[in-house]
Structures are given as C-alpha cells and as structure tokens.
Design a protein around this motif. Structure first.
Motif, PDB file in Angstrom:
ATOM      1  N   SER A 210      -3.124   9.531 -10.335  1.00 46.26           N
ATOM      2  CA  SER A 210      -1.997   9.680 -11.115  1.00 46.26           C
ATOM      3  C   SER A 210      -1.519   8.231 -11.597  1.00 46.26           C
ATOM      4  O   SER A 210      -0.801   8.102 -12.641  1.00 46.26           O
ATOM      5  N   ARG A 211      -1.520   7.162 -10.775  1.00 47.98           N
ATOM      6  CA  ARG A 211      -1.263   5.735 -11.142  1.00 47.98           C
ATOM      7  C   ARG A 211      -2.024   5.402 -12.449  1.00 47.98           C
ATOM      8  O   ARG A 211      -1.550   4.965 -13.249  1.00 47.98           O
TER       9      ARG A 211
ATOM     10  N   ILE B  54      -6.038  12.537  -0.826  1.00 51.10           N
ATOM     11  CA  ILE B  54      -4.558  12.152  -1.193  1.00 51.10           C
ATOM     12  C   ILE B  54      -4.685  10.825  -1.598  1.00 51.10           C
ATOM     13  O   ILE B  54      -3.952  10.702  -2.941  1.00 51.10           O
ATOM     14  N   LYS B  55      -5.253   9.850  -1.152  1.00 52.36           N
ATOM     15  CA  LYS B  55      -5.227   8.472  -1.884  1.00 52.36           C
ATOM     16  C   LYS B  55      -6.010   8.607  -3.218  1.00 52.36           C
ATOM     17  O   LYS B  55      -5.529   7.696  -4.199  1.00 52.36           O
ATOM     18  N   ALA B  56      -6.990   9.357  -3.463  1.00 49.91           N
ATOM     19  CA  ALA B  56      -7.773   9.544  -4.680  1.00 49.91           C
ATOM     20  C   ALA B  56      -6.851   9.996  -5.702  1.00 49.91           C
ATOM     21  O   ALA B  56      -7.052   9.820  -6.906  1.00 49.91           O
TER      22      ALA B  56
ATOM     23  N   ARG C  56      -1.944   3.648   3.738  1.00 51.88           N
ATOM     24  CA  ARG C  56      -1.399   3.150   5.138  1.00 51.88           C
ATOM     25  C   ARG C  56      -1.828   4.262   6.128  1.00 51.88           C
ATOM     26  O   ARG C  56      -2.412   3.855   7.397  1.00 51.88           O
ATOM     27  N   GLU C  57      -1.734   5.407   6.006  1.00 59.70           N
ATOM     28  CA  GLU C  57      -2.204   6.381   6.948  1.00 59.70           C
ATOM     29  C   GLU C  57      -3.726   6.490   7.117  1.00 59.70           C
ATOM     30  O   GLU C  57      -4.104   6.368   8.265  1.00 59.70           O
TER      31      GLU C  57
ATOM     32  N   PRO D 255       1.017  -1.280   0.049  1.00 63.54           N
ATOM     33  CA  PRO D 255      -0.037   0.075  -0.028  1.00 63.54           C
ATOM     34  C   PRO D 255       1.061   1.262  -0.094  1.00 63.54           C
ATOM     35  O   PRO D 255       2.101   1.329   0.403  1.00 63.54           O
ATOM     36  N   THR D 256       0.283   2.322  -0.423  1.00 62.33           N
ATOM     37  CA  THR D 256       0.908   3.658  -0.640  1.00 62.33           C
ATOM     38  C   THR D 256       1.075   4.206   0.975  1.00 62.33           C
ATOM     39  O   THR D 256      -0.028   3.896   1.718  1.00 62.33           O
TER      40      THR D 256
END
Length: 176
Positions: A108-109, A101-103, A66-67, A61-62
């Motif tokens: 971006s990926r 941030i996750k979105a 994780r956060e 996980p990024t």
C-alpha cells in the motif's frame, strides 16, 4: 430563614434584579493574542537535529512491524525455556498473519508513493485510465512487475515509459 418560616406551608420569595459586574480575569498567560496569523509567526521552532543530539532519521515502524518484531524478540530471549510463544503463534497462524499484514502495508505504501509521483490527470489523460481504476492499475503494476525498483530509482522518464507499457498489458488484462 428562620424556624418559623420553615413551618409555614406557603413561602413567598421576592427577587430583585441586580447587575453584578465582575472584573476582567485573564486566564491565559501564554501571551497569545488570539490572532492565529500573528501567533504562529511568534512561535519559536526548535530543530532537534541542530541540538547536536544523535537522533534517528528512520521512520517509525508500523504497528504490524512492531508486532512482528515483538514476537521474534520473545523467542530470542527465551533460550533457557521452551519457546511456547513461538510454537503457539506458529500453530495458530499469528506469525504468518502478521507477515501478510506487513507485506500488505508495504504494498500500500509503495502504491501511494507511485500515485503521489504523478497527478491524477497523468493517469486519466496520458494513460487513458479512468479515475476509479487508478488503484487497480497500480496494484496490477505492483504484482506483475518490478514497480518497487522503479519507484526507488525515482527516474520519472523511465517510470512514465514503464506505466505506458503496463497500461497496454492492463487494458489487455481487463478485456479477458
């Protein structure tokens, strides 16, 4: 040196040139020769999946994932206490920020994956998109349509047709 020498104000020291050659010392017992081409061929590679140990093939996980997970876990494990962490994080907007941030990382990926599927020449020659606008075009595709589903299906012909259709919309969008 004697005490008498130390008492003098002037001390003269004569140096003579002597070559002191030491024996060769091997400080590397790894067996590497220093020739990278030869040494790489001799290195044994261990495939962790051939060892028979059940290992996960999922990507790690990024940082944002994780956060976000750690904040959720803190809340789930505090069933007997007042969940102050969750309340504080909700009030300060930390959870919302982590979700954003996750979105953004996911987007971006997705865009990197779409760009890697085709060469830069594809976008510049076939779609007539300048090199510096390729990322803008991909973000336009990602935010205005179902790019994610098309990338997951990995049908290149449909993806080419999709990019051609979106290029026309992108050109119209840029003119406005």
């Amino acid at each position: 040196m004697t005490a008498e020498n130390l008492q003098k104000k002037y001390l003269e020291i004569k140096l003579s040139e002597v070559i002191n050659e030491l024996e060769e010392v091997n400080i590397n017992d790894s067996g590497l020769s220093g020739n990278l081409g030869k040494d790489v061929a001799d290195i044994k590679i261990i495939d962790k999946f051939k060892l028979g140990v059940p290992l996960s093939k999922k990507p790690l996980p990024t940082k944002a994932e994780r956060e976000l997970h750690s904040e959720s876990v803190k809340f789930e494990h505090r069933t007997l206490k007042i969940p102050l962490d969750m309340a504080i994080n909700a009030l300060t907007g930390r959870l919302k920020r982590l979700k954003m941030i996750k979105a953004n990382e996911d987007l971006s990926r997705l865009i990197e994956r779409a760009i890697d599927a085709f060469s830069t020449e594809f976008f510049t020659t076939l779609l007539h998109i300048p090199k510096e606008e390729i990322y803008s075009f991909m973000y336009y595709c990602a935010e205005n349509s179902d790019l994610r589903n098309r990338i997951i299906n990995e049908n290149e012909l449909q993806l080419i047709e999709y990019f051609q259709k979106m290029q026309k919309q992108f050109a119209y969008f840029k003119k406005q």
